[in-house]
Every structure is written in structure tokens, then in C-alpha cells.
Motif scaffolding. Structure first.
Motif, short mmCIF file in Angstrom:
data_model
loop_
_atom_site.label_atom_id
_atom_site.label_comp_id
_atom_site.label_asym_id
_atom_site.label_seq_id
_atom_site.Cartn_x
_atom_site.Cartn_y
_atom_site.Cartn_z
N ALA A 740 0.85 -1.19 0.00
CA ALA A 740 0.00 0.00 0.00
C ALA A 740 0.88 1.24 0.00
O ALA A 740 1.90 1.29 0.70
CB ALA A 740 -0.93 0.02 1.21
N ASP A 741 0.50 2.22 -0.79
CA ASP A 741 1.19 3.50 -0.83
C ASP A 741 0.19 4.58 -0.42
O ASP A 741 -1.03 4.37 -0.46
CB ASP A 741 1.72 3.76 -2.24
CG ASP A 741 2.79 4.83 -2.27
OD1 ASP A 741 3.16 5.32 -1.19
OD2 ASP A 741 3.26 5.18 -3.37
N SER A 742 0.70 5.75 -0.05
CA SER A 742 -0.19 6.81 0.44
C SER A 742 0.48 8.15 0.27
O SER A 742 1.70 8.25 0.13
CB SER A 742 -0.53 6.57 1.91
OG SER A 742 0.65 6.51 2.69
N ALA A 743 -0.32 9.21 0.29
CA ALA A 743 0.20 10.57 0.19
C ALA A 743 -0.87 11.55 0.64
O ALA A 743 -2.08 11.26 0.55
CB ALA A 743 0.65 10.89 -1.23
N VAL A 744 -0.44 12.72 1.10
CA VAL A 744 -1.35 13.81 1.40
C VAL A 744 -0.65 15.11 1.04
O VAL A 744 0.56 15.27 1.29
CB VAL A 744 -1.79 13.80 2.88
CG1 VAL A 744 -0.59 13.99 3.81
CG2 VAL A 744 -2.85 14.88 3.13
N THR A 745 -1.38 16.03 0.40
CA THR A 745 -0.84 17.31 -0.01
C THR A 745 -1.84 18.40 0.35
O THR A 745 -3.05 18.24 0.15
CB THR A 745 -0.57 17.34 -1.52
OG1 THR A 745 0.29 16.27 -1.88
CG2 THR A 745 0.08 18.66 -1.94
N ALA A 746 -1.33 19.52 0.88
CA ALA A 746 -2.18 20.65 1.24
C ALA A 746 -1.61 21.93 0.65
O ALA A 746 -0.39 22.14 0.65
CB ALA A 746 -2.29 20.78 2.75
N ARG A 747 -2.50 22.78 0.13
CA ARG A 747 -2.11 24.09 -0.37
C ARG A 747 -2.96 25.14 0.30
O ARG A 747 -4.19 25.03 0.38
CB ARG A 747 -2.29 24.19 -1.89
CG ARG A 747 -1.85 25.56 -2.45
CD ARG A 747 -2.21 25.69 -3.92
NE ARG A 747 -1.72 26.95 -4.50
CZ ARG A 747 -2.35 28.12 -4.43
NH1 ARG A 747 -3.53 28.21 -3.80
NH2 ARG A 747 -1.82 29.20 -4.98
N VAL A 755 1.34 28.33 -0.70
CA VAL A 755 2.34 27.46 -0.09
C VAL A 755 1.77 26.04 -0.07
O VAL A 755 0.62 25.83 0.30
CB VAL A 755 2.70 27.91 1.34
CG1 VAL A 755 3.72 26.97 1.96
CG2 VAL A 755 3.23 29.34 1.33
N THR A 756 2.60 25.08 -0.50
CA THR A 756 2.18 23.69 -0.55
C THR A 756 3.07 22.86 0.35
O THR A 756 4.30 23.02 0.35
CB THR A 756 2.27 23.15 -2.00
OG1 THR A 756 1.51 23.98 -2.86
CG2 THR A 756 1.74 21.73 -2.07
N VAL A 757 2.44 21.96 1.12
CA VAL A 757 3.16 21.02 1.98
C VAL A 757 2.60 19.63 1.70
O VAL A 757 1.38 19.45 1.61
CB VAL A 757 2.99 21.37 3.46
CG1 VAL A 757 3.72 20.35 4.34
CG2 VAL A 757 3.49 22.78 3.75
N GLY A 758 3.48 18.65 1.54
CA GLY A 758 3.02 17.30 1.25
C GLY A 758 3.96 16.24 1.78
O GLY A 758 5.14 16.50 2.05
N VAL A 759 3.43 15.04 1.91
CA VAL A 759 4.24 13.89 2.31
C VAL A 759 3.72 12.67 1.54
O VAL A 759 2.51 12.47 1.42
CB VAL A 759 4.18 13.65 3.83
CG1 VAL A 759 2.75 13.50 4.32
CG2 VAL A 759 4.99 12.41 4.23
N SER A 760 4.62 11.89 0.97
CA SER A 760 4.28 10.66 0.29
C SER A 760 4.82 9.47 1.06
O SER A 760 5.76 9.61 1.86
CB SER A 760 4.84 10.65 -1.14
OG SER A 760 6.24 10.76 -1.13
N ASN A 761 4.22 8.30 0.84
CA ASN A 761 4.54 7.09 1.61
C ASN A 761 4.52 7.43 3.10
O ASN A 761 5.52 7.31 3.81
CB ASN A 761 5.89 6.51 1.21
CG ASN A 761 6.11 5.11 1.77
OD1 ASN A 761 5.24 4.53 2.43
ND2 ASN A 761 7.30 4.58 1.54
N ILE A 762 3.36 7.85 3.55
CA ILE A 762 3.20 8.42 4.89
C ILE A 762 3.71 7.47 5.97
O ILE A 762 4.36 7.89 6.93
CB ILE A 762 1.72 8.75 5.13
CG1 ILE A 762 1.23 9.78 4.10
CG2 ILE A 762 1.50 9.27 6.55
CD1 ILE A 762 -0.25 10.00 4.12
N LEU A 763 3.45 6.17 5.85
CA LEU A 763 3.84 5.19 6.86
C LEU A 763 5.22 4.61 6.61
O LEU A 763 5.63 3.69 7.31
CB LEU A 763 2.81 4.06 6.90
CG LEU A 763 1.37 4.47 7.22
CD1 LEU A 763 0.46 3.25 7.22
CD2 LEU A 763 1.31 5.18 8.58
N ASP A 764 5.95 5.15 5.63
CA ASP A 764 7.28 4.64 5.27
C ASP A 764 7.24 3.13 5.03
O ASP A 764 8.08 2.37 5.51
CB ASP A 764 8.30 4.98 6.36
CG ASP A 764 9.72 4.98 5.83
OD1 ASP A 764 9.89 5.09 4.60
OD2 ASP A 764 10.66 4.84 6.63
#
Length: 799
Positions: A740-747, A755-764
Motif C-alpha cells: 500500500a502506498d499513500s500521500a497527502v498534499t495541502a495548499r 504554499v504547498t506542503v506534502g508527504v508521500s509514503n506516509i507510513l514509510d
């Protein structure tokens, strides 16, 4: 100056933000007098918006010429006002024209002894009509088949990305994971193999009206400054010809604006756990040269994806850093009323410092090899497009030249021998033209006629490299000349039933040769040449039924094919035949995900695949191609969306695949990917390689206004990729997937700054995307891990 420093400087000097929404962009509008349909269709193309018209009477009403400088939304409101309607905004790219509301009269007291009124039969609501880019400008509601449209703004959220940004949003697309510019794409379970050999791709990739490649891998262009990306699932042989057996991916660029100087900049920096940092930048500049007549639009991108694989035997860390730089330019000229021409240039350069696979049984994110397995991809394309109208007939002709050079290096070291590299270079040159004429009426009826030509030449050159030595190997060249005529027509049988039928006739001339490789002027194999001719007829038919409540159902039959060719197997030339798919699918859809409180789409498809072409490795571990048998592919795909609260929306999708290869003669079939082994495959194998049995995705988005002009947008998703296998046969039976892969991005910000902040593969998470890094026997099992957890911070601005 280093590549990274130069690219950052370029980004800071030129770069611009993600394009402002349609409400804020000022366009040069010149819409000739005609029907609402004519003006809305043209405006949709110009402004990158979609329009829903809920009243067929409005759709066909005449409106006068509209000219001036304004945003797409202002122009749409003027069109609506002139036809007696008004505009409702569904989101920043989707709008609806509805009849103008009139105040209800005040109720009057009932008369004594009123007579009952005659009962009225309620009329079924007319189908929604959505303007989308297609060869007939056919609205979504009048298209039989699975069509997915992803807006360019959604793809740009989180920085300039490539095809991986698209596959993370859709469950119907699968990809190998050799690296940027090296991957093969598959749609709806139509996958031939893991290797890039002489066979044509199964997915057609287009920029506008012209294909990006023929038998080369995905060029992985950055999805920057696009109005949308359209994905058509299932064979598209009638309209798009060879190489679209699984489906089609079409990039729709934003148009040149002829009366506004402006642009945007987006820059970002990222940090990857267990790896190196990275950056990305994107720049867009729109410049009118002669107002309302001549203009240019430029796009530039630069990306550095930090590596995360270590090579302890070489004392190197984070070896798989990849750098990508590219751009495109469009020169648009309004020739006369209703006629225009465009010159388009696209270029991109990819350099991978090393491959991205690791040892399955070794320490996490490490590979025990003694060579550097870098790769490079150089892509370029030029297009000339002529567009116009003669009365009600639309005309469009597109001509393009394409060049792609791909160089790959694989570890070919055997135990107790010197470090050895296998170097392979694929050089592709293509010329293509498509010219078509079409008419589409408001009720979906109409016709299309077209001609196309494709000329493609590919040279595959190979050699082994040892310290201080180079051993050239026999290569292979393939040439294709394909001339095609095609047509399609739609007839409205009843107000609720639309019948469409079409056919494509192609004549292909194919030739191939073993390239003459020499060692000290001694030929290894003579340059054997062979030529063949093929005719192909691809029929299609579909039935679309409008149901009550805005729902619809469709039944569709379509074929696709790839022409045969010649391949070098060891030291001789082998001929492989054309293969063909025949797909029948049935589907149901209700609502639109970006518009309605609830939307649902369900499709069930069966594909009969005859004479499957598959790339494999011969006894010398060199790519070749053969027909491996016949196959069956069953696919069930479902997607839906629901508005769960104000500003909140949830989407979900799942793709189920069941496939098999059968009826092959074990004595004639190569064991795919078995170096040094000429054994045969079993007469029935399950499943087709590289296609997961299940792929599922859930996404949640939130959007809200903060104050007068600021907005917050959050987009998050989780995607599960089920089990698949690398290839056919026991040697390449290693499992991959099941992660499973995951991501979240906020602008947060305004239209012109954010301004945009994001993280991918949240659970590593630790997942194996792909089970091959080198096809040569090295005594170690391989995996391609997903990128570890990565944080990104970005800025965007517009002017």
C-alpha cells in the motif's frame, strides 16, 4: 555550475505558478456566430473548462459573435445570457448552463369547486452534456466506454510530476518500475512483458493529436501546464490504430492566450528518508506577439529526485538520483476567421545516475554490485497543426517528427568474473500525420472521416563492456510504413438510444534486419534483411442508452492490433506475427465525480487476445520478440464519489483482473526471461505478467475559503497494489506487489500565491514495485522498493 544549481537558477528566474483558475485568467475571445454548442465547444478548448448543458433547447439556440478580452467564465456567462440561460459553477473547471429562473407568481386563492387538471406524464430529464477533447468533440454523456479525465491542476498539486502522478490517481493503469523514461505502461490488464524489445507498446500515448512514440517506452514527460489528461480504457483501434490495444493516454495542453502577457512559477524542495534531498521547479510564460493574432507559450521544468539505494561494494550512497530537465513551446497563429495554425516543440532529457533496484535478501535499500548502471533518455518532438472549419464541417491536420534515444546499462557480471556491463541503446525516429474531418450534432449524431500515415524506424544496438574492453553484439533494426483510412458515424435511433459504428483499414509495410556487428573487422552475423506486407481491418460498434435519473448504460465492441515484425534471436532473424485483441464491455454510470453529490461507474470487460507478442530474453540474455500463444483477460472496474459534507469529498476505485495465456506449443515457445535456458512454457499459464489481481484506491479531498480571497485545499489518498508476477515461466515467477502506498498534499493561499506542503509514503512502507533490475543472472533475487517517506515544501505564484 552543477545541474542542480543551474536548474534552480533557471527556476527562480523563469518559473511561475500553477495556472490560475478559469475565473481569473483573461483570454482573447473571438467566437464566431453560431449555436450555443459551437461557442461552448470552442470556449471549452480555449479555456480548459468543461460545460454541462441541461436543456437541449439551449444547446441548439443561435447566438451572435462574441469577441473581446475576458475570462472563460465571463464569456460563458455572456453566452448563457444571450440564449436565455444562466451559469452555475460546480468547481473551478466545471460549469453548468441552465434555463434562466423566473420568479414564481404569487399563489391565488382556489376557485370554488375546482376541476381536477389532467395528469401530466413527467418527462425524463435530458442527459448531461459535458464538453471534452475528442476526435469528434463528443460530450462525455454521449460517449460509450470508460473515459477518465484528470484535470491539469490536480496533477500539478505537489510539484511537476510525470506519469507516476497519473498512475497514483487511477487504478486502471499499471507500470513497470525500471525508472523514468524506461517504463512500459499497461491499461486494463493488456501487458506483454517486462522487457523493452522490438514489439510496439500496448498503450497509445498522445500529446494533442499525435502519438509520442511507437515501440519505445513511456517518455515520462512532465505533466506541466496541462488542461487535462484523458485516459480511454480498452482498445481504441478504430480511431487511433496500432498500439492502442489496452487503451489511450492523451495529454491536453493549455492553449496560447493571444491578448495577455503572464505566467506562473512553482518551486519545491523535498527530503527523502534514508536518502538524498531533491527539488523541482516549473515555469510557464505566455506572450502575445501580435494581439489577437500571434502568440507564444513556453513551459520549462527541472526535477531532481534524490536517490535512496546504496552500493556498499563501491562505497557509494543514494546512487539512484534521477535528474530531468525539459520544456515545450507553442506558437499559435490566427490565419483567418475560423482558421489557425500552431507550431509545437517538445524536448526532455533524463539522466539516471544508477538503477533503482535492490537485493531482496540483503540489507534494506542496498545492492551488492560492482558496476554503475546508469541510464539516459533524450526525447524530442515537433508538431505542425492546422485547424479550421468549412461550414458545419470541422477540419484538423497534424504532422509531427519524433526522436527518442534510450541508453540503458545492466549488471552482467557472473561470479568469479570481472565486472561486466551490458549496454543497450534504442534509437527511434518517427514521422506521422493525421488529417480528419467531422461533424457532431447536439443530440450526439454525426460522422468522422480521417487519413493517417506513420513511418517509424528503430535501431537496437548492444554490447558487453569489461574493464578496458568492449564487445559489440548483433543488433536489430525495424522499419514500418503504415497508411490508414478510418471513419465513424453515430445515429440517434430514439431519444434515449445512440448507435455508433466505425472501421479502420490499414496497410503496413514492415522490414527488419540484423545489424552487422564486428569485432576487429570480422562480422559476427551478416546483415540479414526481410520485408513483409500486412492489411488490417478494425471494426467497432457501441450502443449507449440514456436511463432515468441521469444514468446511462453502454455496450461496446472494439478491436486493436499491433503489426508483426522481425527480431534477432541469437544469431538469426526471427519473424513474429501481428497480434490482435477483441474486447466486448458493458458499463453503467451515474453522475459525475467532480459535480454531483454521488457518482458511480461500473464496467465489465472481456478481451480475447490472439497471437500475443511478448518480449523475452534469448540464450544470450538479449531482448527478442515472439508470439507466445493466445490469452483471455477479464476486467471488472468500479469507481465512485460522494460528497460527505460541505467542502469534503471522498472518491474510491477498484480494478479486478483475471487473465491467462494458453494454447501455445511448449516446443516452440521461449521461456520468457530465462537466461541460457531454451525450455518451454506450459500450455496454460496464469496470469499475464505485471498485472495485479486487484488494485484499489481511496481518496479524500477538502476545500474551504479562508477569509476573503485565501483558500485551503487538502488532497490525500491510499492505494493498494495486489500481487503480480514478473514474467512467464519458473525463472521469472517471482512475486511483486502486495503493498500500500499513500500521500497527502495541502495548499493554502490565494490564486496568485500559495504554499504547498506534502508527504508521500506516509507510513514509510516497504513494498516491492517490480522484481527486476537486471535480466542477467547475478545469483541474487531483486526487488524495486517504493520510495521511502518523502516530505516536500513548495511555493507557487502567478503574474
Amino acid at each position: 555550475m552543477t545541474f542542480g544549481a543551474a536548474a534552480v537558477a533557471t527556476g527562480l528566474t523563469l518559473a511561475m505558478t500553477v495556472a490560475a483558475p478559469a475565473e481569473a485568467q483573461s483570454l482573447s475571445i473571438d467566437l464566431r456566430a453560431g449555436s450555443v454548442r459551437d461557442q461552448v465547444t470552442t470556449l471549452g478548448r480555449l479555456g480548459g473548462i468543461s460545460v454541462v448543458v441541461t436543456d437541449p433547447g439551449l444547446w441548439s439556440k443561435p447566438v451572435p459573435r462574441l469577441r473581446g478580452r475576458m475570462s472563460a467564465v465571463v464569456a460563458l456567462r455572456l453566452i448563457a445570457a444571450r440564449c436565455g440561460g444562466e451559469v452555475e459553477a460546480i468547481d473551478n473547471l466545471l460549469y453548468r448552463i441552465v434555463p434562466r429562473r423566473t420568479p414564481r407568481p404569487r399563489p391565488t386563492p382556489p376557485r370554488p369547486n375546482p376541476q381536477p387538471e389532467a395528469a401530466k406524464t413527467p418527462e425524463a430529464p435530458p442527459p448531461d452534456i459535458i464538453v471534452i477533447g475528442s476526435k469528434r468533440d463528443l460530450p462525455f454523456g454521449q460517449t460509450a466506454g470508460q473515459v477518465i479525465r484528470v484535470s491539469g491542476q490536480d496533477l500539478e498539486l505537489g510539484g511537476a510530476g510525470g506519469t507516476g502522478r497519473l498512475t497514483s490517481r487511477l487504478t486502471t493503469i499499471a507500470s513497470t518500475s525500471l525508472g523514468a523514461g524506461r517504463n512500459k505502461l499497461f491499461i486494463r490488464g493488456i501487458a506483454d512483458s517486462s522487457f523493452s524489445g522490438p514489439s510496439q507498446a500496448t498503450v497509445g500515448q498522445y500529446f494533442g493529436d499525435l502519438r509520442l512514440g511507437y515501440n519505445a517506452p513511456d517518455p515520462d514527460l512532465r505533466l506541466a501546464d496541462l488542461a487535462a489528461v484523458e485516459v480511454l480504457a480498452g482498445p481504441q483501434g478504430t480511431l487511433y490504430g496500432a498500439g492502442s490495444m489496452g487503451g489511450l493516454i492523451r495529454l491536453v495542453p493549455n492553449p496560447v492566450e493571444l491578448d495577455r502577457t503572464g505566467g506562473s512559477v512553482a518551486i519545491g524542495a523535498s527530503a527523502t528518508a534514508h536518502g538524498a534531498p531533491g527539488f523541482d521547479t516549473q515555469a510557464v510564460l505566455n506572450l502575445p506577439v501580435v494581439t489577437d493574432r500571434l502568440g507564444i507559450r513556453l513551459v520549462a521544468t527541472a526535477v531532481e529526485d534524490g536517490g535512496y539505494i546504496d552500493k556498499p561494494l563501491l562505497g557509494r550512497r543514494n546512487v539512484n538520483t534521477t535528474r530531468i530537465a525539459g520544456g515545450r513551446g507553442t506558437l499559435h497563429l490566427n490565419i483567418a476567421d475560423g482558421w489557425s495554425a500552431e507550431l509545437i516543440g517538445i524536448a526532455q532529457r533524463i539522466r539516471g545516475a544508477d538503477s533503482q533496484y535492490a537485493d531482496r535478501d540483503g540489507p534494506f535499500l542496498t545492492r551488492r554490485t560492482r558496476v554503475v548502471e546508469g541510464f539516459g533518455n533524450d526525447f524530442g518532438q515537433g508538431q505542425f497543426v492546422l485547424d479550421g472549419r468549412i461550414g458545419d464541417i470541422r477540419l484538423r491536420s497534424s504532422t509531427g517528427l519524433t526522436a527518442l534515444d534510450l541508453t540503458e546499462r545492466y549488471d552482467a557480471t557472473t561470479p568469479n568474473d570481472p565486472a561486466t556491463l551490458f549496454v543497450q541503446t534504442n534509437r527511434t525516429r518517427m514521422i506521422a500525420n493525421e488529417t480528419r474531418a467531422w461533424v457532431t450534432h447536439a443530440n450526439g449524431s454525426g460522422w468522422l472521416l480521417g487519413l493517417s500515415y506513420t513511418g517509424n524506424r528503430t535501431r537496437l544496438l548492444r554490447s558487453f563492456v569489461l574493464p578496458g574492453q568492449r564487445y559489440p553484439l548483433p543488433g536489430v533494426s525495424n522499419h514500418l510504413h503504415e497508411l490508414t483510412a478510418y471513419g465513424e458515424a453515430s445515429v440517434r435511433l430514439t431519444p434515449a438510444i445512440l448507435l455508433t459504428s466505425g472501421a479502420r483499414v490499414s496497410r503496413s509495410v514492415l522490414s527488419g534486419a540484423a545489424e552487422d556487428a564486428r569485432v576487429q573487422d570480422v562480422p559476427i552475423v551478416s546483415a540479414t534483411v526481410a520485408t513483409r506486407h500486412e492489411w488490417s481491418v478494425l471494426p467497432s460498434a457501441s450502443l449507449l442508452v440514456d436511463l432515468r435519473g441521469g444514468a446511462s448504460a453502454f455496450l461496446r465492441y472494439q478491436q486493436g492490433f499491433r503489426p508483426g515484425g522481425l527480431a534477432v534471436d541469437d544469431d538469426y532473424v526471427r519473424q513474429f506475427d501481428s497480434d490482435r485483441v477483441s474486447t466486448i464491455e458493458v458499463g453503467y454510470r451515474f453522475g459525475r465525480a467532480a459535480r454531483d453529490p454521488f457518482a458511480l461507474t461500473l464496467t465489465i470487460a472481456h478481451t480475447d487476445w490472439r497471437n500475443i507478442q511478448a518480449d523475452f530474453l534469448d540464450s544470450g540474455n538479449l531482448p527478442s520478440t515472439a508470439n507466445i500463444g493466445n490469452g483471455d483477460v477479464w476486467t471488472v472496474e468500479a469507481s465512485g464519489a460522494i460528497r460527505i459534507a460541505k467542502g469534503w469529498r471522498m472518491e474510491g476505485a477498484v480494478s479486478l483482473n483475471d487473465s491467462s495465456v494458453n494454447e501455445g506449443d511448449p516446443n516452440d515457445l521461449p521461456l520468457q526471461g530465462a537466461p541460457g535456458d531454451q525450455g518451454g512454457v506450459s500450455a496454460r499459464l496464469r496470469p499475464i505478467p505485471n498485472i495485479a489481481d486487484i488494485t484499489a484506491r481511496i481518496g479524500v479531498s477538502y476545500e474551504a475559503a479562508l477569509g476573503d480571497r485565501s483558500r485551503l485545499k487538502v488532497d490525500g489518498w491510499v492505494r493498494y497494489i495486489g500481487l503480480s508476477r514478473l514474467g512467464l515461466g519458473p525463472v521469472l515467477g517471482d512475486e511483486q506487489g502486495n503493498y500500500a502506498d499513500s500521500a497527502v498534499t495541502a495548499r493554502i493561499g490565494r490564486d496568485r500565491f500559495g504554499v504547498t506542503v506534502g508527504v508521500s509514503n506516509i507510513l514509510d512502507a516497504r513494498g516491492n514495485r517490480f522484481a527486476m533490475g537486471t535480466p542477467f543472472v547475478t545469483g541474487k533475487e531483486q526487488i524495486t522498493p517504493i520510495r521511502p517517506r518523502t516530505f516536500r515544501v513548495g511555493l507557487d505564484t502567478a503574474f
